[in-house]
Design a protein around this motif. Structure first.
Motif, PDB file in Angstrom:
ATOM      1  N   TYR A   1       0.891  -1.175   0.000  1.00 55.50           N
ATOM      2  CA  TYR A   1       0.000   0.000   0.000  1.00 55.50           C
ATOM      3  C   TYR A   1       0.918   1.209   0.000  1.00 55.50           C
ATOM      4  CZ  TYR A   1      -2.235   3.433   3.285  1.00 55.50           C
ATOM      5  OH  TYR A   1      -2.682   4.540   3.966  1.00 55.50           O
ATOM      6  N   TRP A   2       0.857   2.012  -1.066  1.00 61.46           N
ATOM      7  CA  TRP A   2       1.689   3.221  -1.092  1.00 61.46           C
ATOM      8  C   TRP A   2       0.926   4.301  -1.839  1.00 61.46           C
ATOM      9  CZ3 TRP A   2       5.269   4.269   2.184  1.00 61.46           C
ATOM     10  CH2 TRP A   2       6.114   5.354   1.984  1.00 61.46           C
ATOM     11  N   GLY A   3       0.419   5.278  -1.105  1.00 65.31           N
ATOM     12  CA  GLY A   3      -0.337   6.380  -1.710  1.00 65.31           C
ATOM     13  C   GLY A   3      -1.802   6.304  -1.320  1.00 65.31           C
TER      14      GLY A   3
ATOM     15  N   CYS B   1      -5.844  -2.559   8.661  1.00 63.77           N
ATOM     16  CA  CYS B   1      -7.041  -3.298   8.219  1.00 63.77           C
ATOM     17  C   CYS B   1      -6.688  -4.715   7.812  1.00 63.77           C
ATOM     18  CB  CYS B   1      -7.769  -2.551   7.105  1.00 63.77           C
ATOM     19  SG  CYS B   1      -7.011  -2.672   5.481  1.00 63.77           S
ATOM     20  N   ARG B   2      -5.383  -4.986   7.523  1.00 64.93           N
ATOM     21  CA  ARG B   2      -4.968  -6.341   7.125  1.00 64.93           C
ATOM     22  C   ARG B   2      -4.516  -7.175   8.325  1.00 64.93           C
ATOM     23  NH1 ARG B   2      -1.075  -3.546   3.068  1.00 64.93           N
ATOM     24  NH2 ARG B   2       0.211  -3.964   4.877  1.00 64.93           N
ATOM     25  N   SER B   3      -4.434  -6.538   9.511  1.00 68.69           N
ATOM     26  CA  SER B   3      -3.833  -7.216  10.672  1.00 68.69           C
ATOM     27  C   SER B   3      -4.839  -7.995  11.517  1.00 68.69           C
ATOM     28  CB  SER B   3      -3.096  -6.198  11.561  1.00 68.69           C
ATOM     29  OG  SER B   3      -1.702  -6.245  11.288  1.00 68.69           O
TER      30      SER B   3
ATOM     31  N   CYS C   1       9.968  -1.458  -6.789  1.00 71.19           N
ATOM     32  CA  CYS C   1       9.234  -0.429  -7.545  1.00 71.19           C
ATOM     33  C   CYS C   1       8.719   0.663  -6.599  1.00 71.19           C
ATOM     34  CB  CYS C   1       8.052  -1.048  -8.295  1.00 71.19           C
ATOM     35  SG  CYS C   1       8.552  -2.028  -9.704  1.00 71.19           S
ATOM     36  N   MET C   2       8.224   0.249  -5.434  1.00 72.22           N
ATOM     37  CA  MET C   2       7.739   1.255  -4.471  1.00 72.22           C
ATOM     38  C   MET C   2       8.877   2.183  -4.049  1.00 72.22           C
ATOM     39  SD  MET C   2       6.077   0.775  -0.668  1.00 72.22           S
ATOM     40  CE  MET C   2       7.566   0.223   0.137  1.00 72.22           C
ATOM     41  N   HIS C   3      10.042   1.597  -3.755  1.00 73.17           N
ATOM     42  CA  HIS C   3      11.157   2.440  -3.318  1.00 73.17           C
ATOM     43  C   HIS C   3      11.672   3.307  -4.465  1.00 73.17           C
ATOM     44  CE1 HIS C   3      11.405   1.243   0.847  1.00 73.17           C
ATOM     45  NE2 HIS C   3      11.026   0.043   0.436  1.00 73.17           N
TER      46      HIS C   3
HETATM   47  O1  PMV Z   1      -0.306   1.733   7.314  1.00 72.63           O
HETATM   48  P1  PMV Z   1       0.829   2.682   7.241  1.00 72.63           P
HETATM   49  O2  PMV Z   1       0.363   4.089   7.149  1.00 72.63           O
HETATM   50  O3  PMV Z   1       1.818   2.478   8.338  1.00 72.63           O
HETATM   51  O4  PMV Z   1       1.597   2.405   5.865  1.00 72.63           O
HETATM   52  C1  PMV Z   1       2.233   1.198   5.559  1.00 72.63           C
HETATM   53  C2  PMV Z   1       3.111   1.351   4.372  1.00 72.63           C
HETATM   54  C3  PMV Z   1       4.000   0.170   4.008  1.00 72.63           C
HETATM   55  O5  PMV Z   1       4.353  -0.571   5.162  1.00 72.63           O
HETATM   56  C4  PMV Z   1       5.268   0.700   3.381  1.00 72.63           C
HETATM   57  C5  PMV Z   1       3.348  -0.750   2.991  1.00 72.63           C
HETATM   58  C6  PMV Z   1       2.281  -1.688   3.486  1.00 72.63           C
HETATM   59  O6  PMV Z   1       1.425  -2.046   2.675  1.00 72.63           O
HETATM   60  O7  PMV Z   1       2.316  -2.115   4.649  1.00 72.63           O
END
Ligand code: PMV
Length: 336
Positions: free
Chosen positions: A37-39, A159-161, A258-260
């Motif tokens: 997740y980026w953006g 939300c994925r945890s 790609c993200m980096h």
């Molecule tokens: O959920 P956040 O705001 O801490 O963002 C997580 C961003 C990354 O760890 C780099 C990517 C991801 O999908 O967990």
């Protein structure tokens, strides 16, 4: 424009607000994204520009204990936190969303067994465990998709945890984010191992929130990211369903790189890697050239997470002396 409070009020509209006397404790695992997740398309509600797919880190994560209190309080791993720090403020504001009709305040105690704010998804497991504890404390009867939406309001990746194993967060298209939540994948993969190669566990200088925003606003490469990441999520789901390890590893490593690359091309430029991060990457590439199926991923921090299969650990370990292994589908120690 929808606010976090609107979303909470909507999801909890018909729910009870029990105050059980005793405190309630809930656990949520940390998760590592294989497609990141980026953006954000909406930074208030943490709505992402792309779907993502993660794997939970078994028993590495956060225990949250909540109870109603006359004034808010916060402890982290046994230490009382000053409520004035930015981290405490963020948690406090999140808990206030759940004050309900009587403006309840909470005593919160967190026990986290991974380094804090170092790109190891500590915020993900913290916000997920808080929501799970609140759900149990008040007796809310919510589908997990709604619990996932509530956790997202704290930190997107939270939300994925909620699930062990693999989870997919669908980006959704609605303005209120009611279709942006994570669901678990069925596949169990007991051979899978994740190696935590910790390079620096200090608090990162640029938060993922700030890093994402800077990238979306200034990187000319960002335009290509959402579609590519969405395609990677689909391809990963296929690789996982058919347990194609090399395919999964390649997709995950390429997605992280790609993200980096989008961050490096932001302005001011952003890099979470140190020379030790680059060294570790080169070691992985060398081991692969030598025929070992090992891959890495990297989040918003310098640490590297290796992806491999249990049978290859003995060959990999000598190259990463302090590595910590996590077995996402078996909570037992290695060799059991
Ligand atoms: O959920 P956040 O705001 O801490 O963002 C997580 C961003 C990354 O760890 C780099 C990517 C991801 O999908 O967990």
């Amino acid at each position: 424009m929808h606010t976090k409070q609107d979303v909470v009020n909507e999801l909890l509209r018909d729910q009870p607000w029990q105050d059980t006397a005793a405190a309630v404790t809930a656990f949520a695992p940390s998760n590592i994204a294989l497609a990141k997740y980026w953006g954000k398309r909406n930074s208030q509600l943490n709505l992402p520009c792309n779907a993502s797919l993660s794997i939970a880190l078994a028993d590495r994560g956060a225990h949250a204990t909540v109870s109603v209190a006359s004034s808010p309080s916060l402890t982290l791993n046994g230490e009382t936190l000053s409520l004035a720090t930015p981290h405490a403020q963020r948690l406090l504001q999140f808990m206030r969303l759940f004050g309900g009709p009587r403006q309840i305040e909470y005593a919160v105690s967190l026990s986290v067994n991974i380094p804090f704010a170092a790109g190891l998804a500590s915020s993900a497991c913290i916000f997920a465990s808080l929501v799970l504890a609140l759900v149990e404390y008040h007796g809310w009867q919510l589908p997990l998709t709604h619990v996932s939406i509530l956790a997202r309001l704290g930190s997107g990746s939270a939300c994925r945890s909620l699930y062990p194993g693999f989870a997919v967060w669908q980006a959704g298209t609605r303005d209120d984010g009611m279709d942006s939540y994570a669901t678990p994948l069925e596949t169990r993969w007991p051979q899978l191992a994740i190696g935590l190669h910790l390079i620096d566990t200090g608090v990162k200088a640029v938060s993922s929130r700030e890093g994402m925003q800077r990238t979306v606003e200034t990187s000319p490469l960002y335009a290509a990211w959402p579609d590519a990441a969405n395609q990677t999520v689909t391809a990963l789901q296929q690789a996982i369903a058919s347990r194609q390890f090399a395919r999964m590893g390649q997709l995950a490593e390429h997605n992280a790189l790609c993200m980096h690359a989008t961050m490096l091309s932001a302005w001011p430029p952003l890099s979470y890697a140190t020379e030790h991060t680059l060294q570790a990457m080169r070691t992985v590439w060398r081991l692969r050239d030598d025929g070992l199926p090992v891959y890495f991923t990297q989040d918003a921090g310098p640490n590297i997470k290796l992806l491999c299969q249990r049978q290859d650990i003995a060959m990999i370990e000598p190259h990463f002396p302090h590595i910590q292994w996590v077995f996402p589908f078996t909570h037992t120690a290695r060799g059991n």
